[in-house]
Design a protein around this motif. Structure first.
Motif, PDB file in Angstrom:
ATOM      1  N   LEU A  51       3.403  -0.740   0.865  1.00  0.00           N
ATOM      2  CA  LEU A  51       2.053  -1.222   0.561  1.00  0.00           C
ATOM      3  C   LEU A  51       1.168  -0.103   0.025  1.00  0.00           C
ATOM      4  CD1 LEU A  51       1.294  -3.662   3.512  1.00  0.00           C
ATOM      5  CD2 LEU A  51       1.471  -4.256   1.096  1.00  0.00           C
ATOM      6  N   GLY A  52       1.375   1.113   0.528  1.00  0.00           N
ATOM      7  CA  GLY A  52       0.592   2.239   0.025  1.00  0.00           C
ATOM      8  C   GLY A  52       0.770   2.440  -1.462  1.00  0.00           C
ATOM      9  N   LEU A  53       2.016   2.379  -1.928  1.00  0.00           N
ATOM     10  CA  LEU A  53       2.267   2.525  -3.357  1.00  0.00           C
ATOM     11  C   LEU A  53       1.749   1.317  -4.131  1.00  0.00           C
ATOM     12  CD1 LEU A  53       3.486   4.076  -5.723  1.00  0.00           C
ATOM     13  CD2 LEU A  53       5.690   2.997  -5.202  1.00  0.00           C
ATOM     14  N   ALA A  54       1.982   0.106  -3.601  1.00  0.00           N
ATOM     15  CA  ALA A  54       1.524  -1.103  -4.285  1.00  0.00           C
ATOM     16  C   ALA A  54       0.006  -1.122  -4.430  1.00  0.00           C
ATOM     17  CB  ALA A  54       2.002  -2.341  -3.532  1.00  0.00           C
ATOM     18  N   ALA A 156       5.224  11.138   3.884  1.00  0.00           N
ATOM     19  CA  ALA A 156       5.483   9.784   3.393  1.00  0.00           C
ATOM     20  C   ALA A 156       4.206   9.175   2.834  1.00  0.00           C
ATOM     21  CB  ALA A 156       6.029   8.918   4.530  1.00  0.00           C
ATOM     22  N   LEU A 157       4.357   8.244   1.905  1.00  0.00           N
ATOM     23  CA  LEU A 157       3.201   7.542   1.358  1.00  0.00           C
ATOM     24  C   LEU A 157       2.552   6.684   2.444  1.00  0.00           C
ATOM     25  CD1 LEU A 157       4.460   6.378  -2.157  1.00  0.00           C
ATOM     26  CD2 LEU A 157       3.583   8.605  -1.423  1.00  0.00           C
ATOM     27  N   ASN A 158       1.271   6.391   2.272  1.00  0.00           N
ATOM     28  CA  ASN A 158       0.565   5.553   3.232  1.00  0.00           C
ATOM     29  C   ASN A 158      -0.559   4.805   2.529  1.00  0.00           C
ATOM     30  OD1 ASN A 158      -2.070   7.186   3.504  1.00  0.00           O
ATOM     31  ND2 ASN A 158      -0.503   8.742   3.939  1.00  0.00           N
ATOM     32  N   ARG A 159      -1.267   3.976   3.271  1.00  0.00           N
ATOM     33  CA  ARG A 159      -2.282   3.090   2.704  1.00  0.00           C
ATOM     34  C   ARG A 159      -3.684   3.672   2.743  1.00  0.00           C
ATOM     35  NH1 ARG A 159      -2.350  -2.387   5.551  1.00  0.00           N
ATOM     36  NH2 ARG A 159      -3.558  -2.903   3.696  1.00  0.00           N
ATOM     37  N   LEU A 238      -6.492   0.552  10.971  1.00  0.00           N
ATOM     38  CA  LEU A 238      -6.429   2.012  10.938  1.00  0.00           C
ATOM     39  C   LEU A 238      -6.751   2.584   9.555  1.00  0.00           C
ATOM     40  CD1 LEU A 238      -5.977   4.608  12.472  1.00  0.00           C
ATOM     41  CD2 LEU A 238      -3.526   4.413  11.991  1.00  0.00           C
ATOM     42  N   PRO A 239      -6.181   2.063   8.448  1.00  0.00           N
ATOM     43  CA  PRO A 239      -6.587   2.597   7.143  1.00  0.00           C
ATOM     44  C   PRO A 239      -8.082   2.527   6.896  1.00  0.00           C
ATOM     45  CG  PRO A 239      -4.607   1.270   6.907  1.00  0.00           C
ATOM     46  CD  PRO A 239      -5.082   1.073   8.312  1.00  0.00           C
ATOM     47  N   GLU A 240      -8.729   1.425   7.317  1.00  0.00           N
ATOM     48  CA  GLU A 240     -10.169   1.293   7.113  1.00  0.00           C
ATOM     49  C   GLU A 240     -10.948   2.274   7.989  1.00  0.00           C
ATOM     50  OE1 GLU A 240     -10.963  -2.801   7.868  1.00  0.00           O
ATOM     51  OE2 GLU A 240     -10.179  -3.478   5.928  1.00  0.00           O
ATOM     52  N   LYS A 241     -10.510   2.453   9.229  1.00  0.00           N
ATOM     53  CA  LYS A 241     -11.182   3.400  10.120  1.00  0.00           C
ATOM     54  C   LYS A 241     -11.059   4.830   9.597  1.00  0.00           C
ATOM     55  CE  LYS A 241     -12.960   1.080  13.588  1.00  0.00           C
ATOM     56  NZ  LYS A 241     -14.399   1.199  13.960  1.00  0.00           N
ATOM     57  N   LEU A 242      -9.877   5.203   9.146  1.00  0.00           N
ATOM     58  CA  LEU A 242      -9.672   6.565   8.649  1.00  0.00           C
ATOM     59  C   LEU A 242     -10.464   6.806   7.378  1.00  0.00           C
ATOM     60  CD1 LEU A 242      -5.840   7.117   9.278  1.00  0.00           C
ATOM     61  CD2 LEU A 242      -7.778   7.797  10.705  1.00  0.00           C
ATOM     62  N   ALA A 243     -10.569   5.789   6.526  1.00  0.00           N
ATOM     63  CA  ALA A 243     -11.313   5.946   5.274  1.00  0.00           C
ATOM     64  C   ALA A 243     -12.800   6.168   5.527  1.00  0.00           C
ATOM     65  CB  ALA A 243     -11.112   4.723   4.380  1.00  0.00           C
ATOM     66  N   GLY A 244     -13.303   5.704   6.672  1.00  0.00           N
ATOM     67  CA  GLY A 244     -14.718   5.876   6.978  1.00  0.00           C
ATOM     68  C   GLY A 244     -15.009   6.995   7.957  1.00  0.00           C
ATOM     69  N   ALA A 245     -13.966   7.742   8.336  1.00  0.00           N
ATOM     70  CA  ALA A 245     -14.146   8.784   9.348  1.00  0.00           C
ATOM     71  C   ALA A 245     -14.611  10.095   8.725  1.00  0.00           C
ATOM     72  CB  ALA A 245     -12.841   9.013  10.101  1.00  0.00           C
ATOM     73  N   ALA A 317      -0.040   8.810  -2.704  1.00  0.00           N
ATOM     74  CA  ALA A 317       0.209   7.452  -3.200  1.00  0.00           C
ATOM     75  C   ALA A 317      -0.382   7.276  -4.596  1.00  0.00           C
ATOM     76  CB  ALA A 317      -0.370   6.415  -2.241  1.00  0.00           C
ATOM     77  N   ASP A 318      -1.581   7.805  -4.813  1.00  0.00           N
ATOM     78  CA  ASP A 318      -2.207   7.704  -6.136  1.00  0.00           C
ATOM     79  C   ASP A 318      -1.450   8.536  -7.169  1.00  0.00           C
ATOM     80  OD1 ASP A 318      -4.547   5.964  -5.767  1.00  0.00           O
ATOM     81  OD2 ASP A 318      -5.200   7.495  -4.361  1.00  0.00           O
ATOM     82  N   ARG A 319      -1.009   9.728  -6.771  1.00  0.00           N
ATOM     83  CA  ARG A 319      -0.244  10.565  -7.699  1.00  0.00           C
ATOM     84  C   ARG A 319       1.054   9.870  -8.108  1.00  0.00           C
ATOM     85  NH1 ARG A 319       3.815  14.522  -7.368  1.00  0.00           N
ATOM     86  NH2 ARG A 319       3.927  14.389  -5.089  1.00  0.00           N
ATOM     87  N   CYS A 320       1.737   9.273  -7.129  1.00  0.00           N
ATOM     88  CA  CYS A 320       2.989   8.586  -7.430  1.00  0.00           C
ATOM     89  C   CYS A 320       2.749   7.327  -8.262  1.00  0.00           C
ATOM     90  CB  CYS A 320       3.718   8.235  -6.134  1.00  0.00           C
ATOM     91  SG  CYS A 320       4.373   9.683  -5.266  1.00  0.00           S
ATOM     92  N   ALA A 321       1.646   6.623  -7.997  1.00  0.00           N
ATOM     93  CA  ALA A 321       1.332   5.427  -8.783  1.00  0.00           C
ATOM     94  C   ALA A 321       1.134   5.793 -10.253  1.00  0.00           C
ATOM     95  CB  ALA A 321       0.083   4.745  -8.231  1.00  0.00           C
ATOM     96  N   GLU A 322       0.439   6.887 -10.508  1.00  0.00           N
ATOM     97  CA  GLU A 322       0.231   7.305 -11.895  1.00  0.00           C
ATOM     98  C   GLU A 322       1.553   7.705 -12.551  1.00  0.00           C
ATOM     99  OE1 GLU A 322      -3.017   9.802 -12.802  1.00  0.00           O
ATOM    100  OE2 GLU A 322      -4.441   8.279 -12.108  1.00  0.00           O
TER     101      GLU A 322
END
Length: 334
Positions: A51-54, A156-159, A238-245, A317-322
């Motif tokens: 999901l992180g890559l997607a 590892a990739l993550n969200r 957890l992804p949302e909490k970490l993004a706002g921490a 994840a963003d680097r790999c997506a590009e």
């Protein structure tokens, strides 16, 4: 967040094109809508990587993502049958992504059948040359690699993705547990958490490896810490909490949590745990992250009582997506 609908064959997520989680305009964007199939074995860590890559691809253009499950199937024939049944009637994929050894043969078979590109996350159990692209943590290749279809990542990739704005106020603590590389010292950890929580209110979550009863000890002795057992949180929590921490502490025994924290853009502190090994590849990776200034060890924090701003943010994840777009959607730029 993506909108979601479910049909009888698979879980379908419609990712709307948005720059959410991107702090700057991406170098490459998707030129046409992509159909992505995520082949999963049901393990949350593997699902998190796919999901992180997607989601990173979806931040660069319209993507339609179908999740195909082979959960509980043993043997490659049963897994092939399950993958075939779960994918019946789905739109033809451009990319098929999977993580976990149980998915590898089905991934190759589906990609060949539908003439799609195969992307495997983590070191595959089969030769890397059999896949169109392998995205693998660098610690699995300590001497590097010149293979054209291999991308090495830090962890590892993550969200988790940093937010667009700098308005961050959350304070998170992530607790792991005993592993092959680390033991457990609950008393020492409670003492460390007591020092940290004396600076204000914190929210804490654990992992499946956290010893039973430890969260109860935290509730009883450290009221400034609000506890959220991982079993009671959603996949997006957890992804949302970490993004706002603004600040995050994580125990050094949990490699996946460490890289999620480092992907958030927050200030990150590292809580010690007893080491079973002194020279494992995991510990070498942690020591290098400290040298590179990604986080603050607890012993260093005790002297200054401040977490340092990381020298950079992991955006793997963003680097790999590009790189995926460059190879498969913009092949002339590869």
């Amino acid at each position: 967040m993506p909108s979601t609908r479910v049909d009888r064959r698979s879980t379908l997520l419609k990712f709307r094109f948005a720059k959410k989680g991107l702090m700057s305009q991406p170098d490459l964007v998707v030129t046409k809508p992509l159909i992505l199939w995520l082949l999963g074995d049901g393990k949350p860590g593997h699902q998190n990587q796919s999901l992180g890559l997607a989601e990173a691809l979806a931040r660069r253009g319209p993507c339609e993502v179908h999740r195909i499950s082979i959960v509980g199937k043993r043997g490659f024939l049963a897994r092939l049958k399950a993958a075939n049944q779960a994918s019946a009637g789905l739109p033809k994929p451009d990319l098929i992504i999977s993580a976990g050894h149980a998915t590898h043969i089905a991934l190759l078979w589906l990609a060949r059948k539908h003439r799609a590109k195969s992307i495997v996350l983590m070191s595959p159990s089969l030769p890397t040359s059999w896949f169109d692209l392998c995205i693998v943590p660098a610690h699995d290749f300590p001497h590097g690699s010149k293979k054209a279809n291999l991308i090495l990542t830090r962890g590892a990739l993550n969200r988790v993705a940093p937010p667009e704005t700098c308005d961050r106020s959350g304070r998170m603590i992530l607790i792991g547990g005993p592993s092959s590389s680390h033991g457990w010292d609950g008393r020492q950890l409670l003492d460390s958490l007591a020092e940290i929580s004396a600076t204000g209110d914190w929210q804490l979550t654990d992992s499946r490896r956290t010893p039973a009863g430890f969260l109860d000890q935290i509730r009883q002795s450290l009221p400034a810490i609000e506890v959220f057992p991982h079993q009671e949180t959603t996949a997006d929590w957890l992804p949302e909490k970490l993004a706002g921490a603004a600040e995050i502490w994580v125990t050094e025994d949990s490699v996946s949590m460490i890289y999620e924290a480092l992907s958030s853009g927050a200030k990150v502190g590292l809580l010690p745990a007893p080491r079973n090994q002194n020279h494992s590849r995991v510990l070498r990776g942690l020591e290098q992250l400290i040298v590179d200034g990604f986080f603050t060890p607890f012993a260093m924090w005790e002297k200054s009582r401040a977490l340092k701003v990381p020298n950079s943010i992991l955006r793997e994840a963003d680097r790999c997506a590009e790189e995926v777009i460059r190879r498969f959607d913009h092949p002339q730029t590869g």
